[in-house]
Design a protein around this motif. Structure first.
Motif, PDB file in Angstrom:
ATOM      1  N   ASN A  45       0.861  -1.184   0.000  1.00  0.00           N
ATOM      2  CA  ASN A  45       0.000   0.000   0.000  1.00  0.00           C
ATOM      3  C   ASN A  45       0.891   1.226   0.000  1.00  0.00           C
ATOM      4  O   ASN A  45       1.842   1.314   0.789  1.00  0.00           O
TER       5      ASN A  45
ATOM      6  N   ALA B 290       0.709   5.652  -0.495  1.00  0.00           N
ATOM      7  CA  ALA B 290      -0.038   6.895  -0.690  1.00  0.00           C
ATOM      8  C   ALA B 290       0.970   8.017  -0.903  1.00  0.00           C
ATOM      9  O   ALA B 290       1.888   8.202  -0.099  1.00  0.00           O
TER      10      ALA B 290
ATOM     11  N   THR C 226       1.412  12.190  -1.841  1.00  0.00           N
ATOM     12  CA  THR C 226       0.809  13.510  -1.946  1.00  0.00           C
ATOM     13  C   THR C 226       1.850  14.492  -2.448  1.00  0.00           C
ATOM     14  O   THR C 226       2.954  14.567  -1.903  1.00  0.00           O
TER      15      THR C 226
ATOM     16  N   SER D 169      -3.148   6.924  -4.343  1.00  0.00           N
ATOM     17  CA  SER D 169      -2.939   5.773  -3.466  1.00  0.00           C
ATOM     18  C   SER D 169      -3.182   4.495  -4.248  1.00  0.00           C
ATOM     19  O   SER D 169      -4.060   4.441  -5.121  1.00  0.00           O
ATOM     20  N   HIS D 170      -2.387   3.476  -3.921  1.00  0.00           N
ATOM     21  CA  HIS D 170      -2.520   2.158  -4.556  1.00  0.00           C
ATOM     22  C   HIS D 170      -2.505   1.111  -3.457  1.00  0.00           C
ATOM     23  O   HIS D 170      -1.631   1.113  -2.589  1.00  0.00           O
ATOM     24  N   ARG D 171      -3.479   0.214  -3.479  1.00  0.00           N
ATOM     25  CA  ARG D 171      -3.593  -0.829  -2.464  1.00  0.00           C
ATOM     26  C   ARG D 171      -3.643  -2.183  -3.173  1.00  0.00           C
ATOM     27  O   ARG D 171      -4.366  -2.355  -4.164  1.00  0.00           O
TER      28      ARG D 171
END
Length: 796
Positions: A698, A700, A702, A714-716
């Motif tokens: 995971n 995130a 910014t 974000s990538h999960r």
């Protein structure tokens, strides 16, 4: 007594204990306190009454501002608080007195000041016989950050009436400008203006303004204005020939700005709130939420404050829904994707409440209620004034407690009583878990409630003068269920520590915990148990070995002087012996404590910056006098841990002894980077060296810049289970125009979850926002027009 009367009397009472000391032209007049019974000279009484009467003109802008509900009694009353122990000061290029005419004249840069109050003009004349005063030329009065200006001012101090010509009032709180050709004070609490305008826009030609004629206002009463109009530049947009409005310093009852828009599921939407100011410590809001396809949802909120620690809020909504999801043909469109539970009810509601109550002896009680009609309600009404998002944000801000997620069908209701000491804490709760689906669609209810759950904990602390430390965890819970297992459980878990530190090289801390658990049953699923009371005693051992190595890099930069790099290796050994627990009940995870024989090792890196000018680099202050100068004041250093990186893995000794092919856990990787400017990263992952692949990851990211651009991505990912990506963009095309966009996709299932595009146009005093949003098959269009200082109309 009203706030206005309070303010007036406080102000009048502060001027009667001063006298004047005469000075030559160009020197200040200082008025020290005199003994009781002595009468101050007339020149001072008149000067101070000039100022105190002029200060009352601040009431007028506050009244006009109240048309739009943005003034508060507390804020306005601060303007009139006075300290009678503080003297007035008057400065002028020349001050003269005509004994025959009994007229005082101040000429050239006349300034009257006291604390944060200031009145200045080119010329001030006071007639002692008629009690009339006039100020001419660049008249400016400031009270705090609020400013009144005019070309000329005339005032009768006895009658407390007068006029300001070409007046402009600026209110810093809402950045409001109020202008009038001739603003008159016609009575103790009454004001008029032939022509008046209100705006929050800077400049001589505001982007918007509200104008009117024959404005009449009575403080703590009502105001009347004729030919009121809203202008956009030079174009009139809205007009009403006659407008009556409340003009009180207290909170005002009335309609709030509505929200409206369009939604595929609801049709045309119009939400109108009505505010009711009940008294100084409570208020309420009522909602009428019209939806062309679903009907009208009614709602109410009640808020109250009992004292500094005791307050509460109750909220309730009800809808007789025209649409149901009962399994009939076509009704599935009124359900939600991924929800295989029907919603046949048309009576829909949501009651939520929070209350804090201070109790004797330092105890504090908290009540949380969250009761909803069905599992889809909070998904259906997630947005809006009284929607889930707004409610959760309000509860978190006011009470510091949130709600369960909107898609969670099990809602927690509880009553908590707690008391904290320096080293111990006591919490007693009644917890009721409301399973919405089970309640509506099942004939039996096996939901476990905790009535009560009591915990008493002790923080880690030293045992007298010995080298030993201990902490304590203990609890008592009564598990109640309508149709399943009921029983009592008590658990006591003290832990003993013996920390040891070898100089600055390493720390070694062995500890042992002893746990005693007792169960007593009321009943079980099959009837009374053969044993009504059971107990379990266990122990566990933990050894913690760690060290800390660091190095400081001297940069001596303008922003950052030093960076500290810390490396912390750590090894932890946990051992819990195996225990047969099959005869014990299973209320929650505490009833099954698995055997543990694991070594966990980790390596943590941190980077911390130090900013600020050291004291030794500051200028040396003079020794002959006290100096209040920032050049001689040491600055407080600022520390920022801008990077944190940890690697951790466990080795299961039992798995290795049992020839398990994977005794090593995946390597857990965690990274946080936050350098305060431009970007931030928060990531974690589990990497398996057996598969040479990530089992989960995971991240995130910014990005932002000083201009106002911002990108969040974000990538999960979880192997063989899920993978999704979400992005949110705010891009400034110009100083006024921005583009907003968001996108969410379920990569694992190949579905678009959410996509939206919008535009925001902002100026100094107004903004326009519009956005299109698609979630699944639901499409929404919203917009908001907002005038700074007044509010907005529309829906976000």
């Amino acid at each position: 007594m009203s706030h206005l009367q309070n303010s007036r009397r406080l102000f009048q009472g502060c001027v009667d204990d001063y006298s004047a000391v005469a000075t030559g032209p160009g020197h200040p007049l200082f008025f020290p306190t005199v003994h009781k019974g002595l009468q101050p000279p007339a020149v001072f009484l008149k000067s101070t009454r000039i100022f105190r009467t002029v200060v009352r003109w601040v009431f007028f802008p506050l009244m006009v501002l109240l048309i739009f509900g943005h003034a508060s009694a507390q804020e306005s009353s601060q303007l009139f608080k006075d300290d009678k122990n503080v003297p007035w000061h008057i400065v002028a290029d020349e001050i003269t007195y005509d004994d025959k005419m009994k007229v005082y004249t101040g000429t050239g840069q006349v300034v009257i000041t006291k604390k944060n109050k200031n009145l200045s003009a080119d010329y001030v004349l006071f007639d002692q016989s008629t009690m009339e005063v006039s100020a001419d030329g660049h008249v400016v009065m400031t009270v705090g950050e609020n400013i009144l200006t005019g070309s000329r001012m005339e005032m009768n101090l006895d009658a407390e009436t007068g006029t300001v010509y070409d007046g402009t009032i600026f209110l810093q709180e809402n950045h409001f400008y109020i202008k009038g050709d001739k603003i008159q004070k016609v009575g103790e609490d009454s004001y008029t203006a032939d022509k008046a305008s209100v705006s929050s826009c800077d400049g001589d030609q505001p982007a918007w303004k509200i104008t009117g004629r024959n404005l009449k206002i009575t403080v703590e009463g009502y105001g009347v204005v004729k030919h009121a109009a809203l202008w956009a530049k030079k174009v009139p947009v809205l007009y009403t020939p006659y407008l009556v409005f409340p003009a009180k310093l207290k909170r005002q009852s009335g309609l709030l700005a509505p929200q409206f828009g369009y939604d595929d599921r609801k049709g045309a939407v119009y939400l109108q709130p009505l505010y009711w100011a009940i008294n100084e410590s409570s208020d309420a809001t009522f909602y009428s939420h019209f939806m062309s396809q679903r009907g009208e949802k009614l709602g109410a909120e009640y808020r109250y404050v009992l004292d500094e620690q005791s307050k509460g809020t109750l909220m309730f909504d009800f809808l007789d829904d025209r649409k149901v999801d009962d399994g009939s043909p076509g009704s599935d469109q009124w359900g939600f994707d991924g929800d295989d539970v029907l919603r046949p009810n048309s009576d829909r509601y949501w009651f939520r409440a929070k209350h804090d109550q201070a109790l004797p002896s330092g105890f504090l009680a908290r009540l949380d209620i969250d009761y909803v009609s069905d599992q889809d309600y909070l998904r259906e009404f997630q947005y809006g004034y009284n929607g889930f998002d707004e409610t959760r944000a309000y509860f978190n801000k006011v009470f510091g407690r949130e709600l369960d997620e909107y898609d969670n069908p099990v809602r927690l209701n509880r009553l908590n009583v707690n008391r904290n000491w320096s080293l111990y804490s006591l919490n007693a709760e009644l917890r009721w878990y409301d399973d919405v689906i089970n309640r509506r669609q099942s004939e039996t209810d096996d939901t476990l409630q905790q009535l009560p759950a009591i915990t008493f904990d002790g923080a880690k602390q030293k045992i007298l003068t010995s080298p030993f430390y201990f902490d304590l965890k203990s609890e008592y819970t009564y598990f109640y269920s309508e149709d399943a297992l009921r029983g009592h459980r008590g658990d006591v878990y003290p832990r003993l520590y013996l920390p040891y530190r070898f100089r600055n090289y390493f720390s070694f801390e062995p500890s042992v915990g002893v746990r005693e658990t007792v169960w007593h049953f009321d009943k079980d699923e099959d009837g009374p148990s053969d044993k009504s009371t059971l107990n379990r005693n266990m122990y566990d051992v933990k050894v913690d070995l760690s060290s800390e190595i660091y190095h400081i890099f001297n940069l001596n930069g303008e922003g950052v002087q030093r960076i500290k790099h810390t490396v912390m290796p750590q090894i932890i050994y946990d051992y819990i012996p195996e225990k047969d627990q099959s005869e014990f009940p299973l209320f929650d995870s505490l009833d099954r404590i698995e055997r543990k024989n694991i070594v966990t090792y980790s390596l943590t890196n941190t980077l911390t910056s130090k900013s600020g000018t050291p004291t030794e680099n500051r200028a040396t202050p003079p020794t002959d006098k006290l100096v209040n100068d920032d050049r001689y004041k040491p600055l407080t250093h600022t520390y920022n841990q801008f990077c944190w990186f940890k690697l951790e893995q466990s080795y299961d000794i039992d798995k290795a002894n049992e020839d398990d092919p994977e005794p090593f856990s995946p390597i857990n990787i965690r990274l946080q980077i936050f350098p305060r400017k431009y970007f931030a990263i928060d990531a974690d992952a589990d990497w398996s060296h057996y598969d040479s692949a990530f089992r989960s990851r995971n991240v995130a990211l910014t990005l932002w810049d000083p201009r106002g651009d911002k990108l969040f991505v974000s990538h999960r990912y979880k192997i063989d289970a899920s993978e999704s990506v979400y992005t949110d963009l705010h891009l400034k095309i110009s100083d006024s125009l921005s583009v907003v966009a968001e996108y969410e996709r379920d990569i694992f299932n190949g579905n678009n979850l959410k996509s939206g595009l919008g535009f925001l146009y902002e100026t100094q005093c107004w903004s326009f926002y519009t956005k299109y949003l698609k979630e699944g098959d639901d499409q929404k269009i919203g917009f908001m027009i907002e005038l700074r200082g007044i509010g907005g109309v529309g829906s976000k």
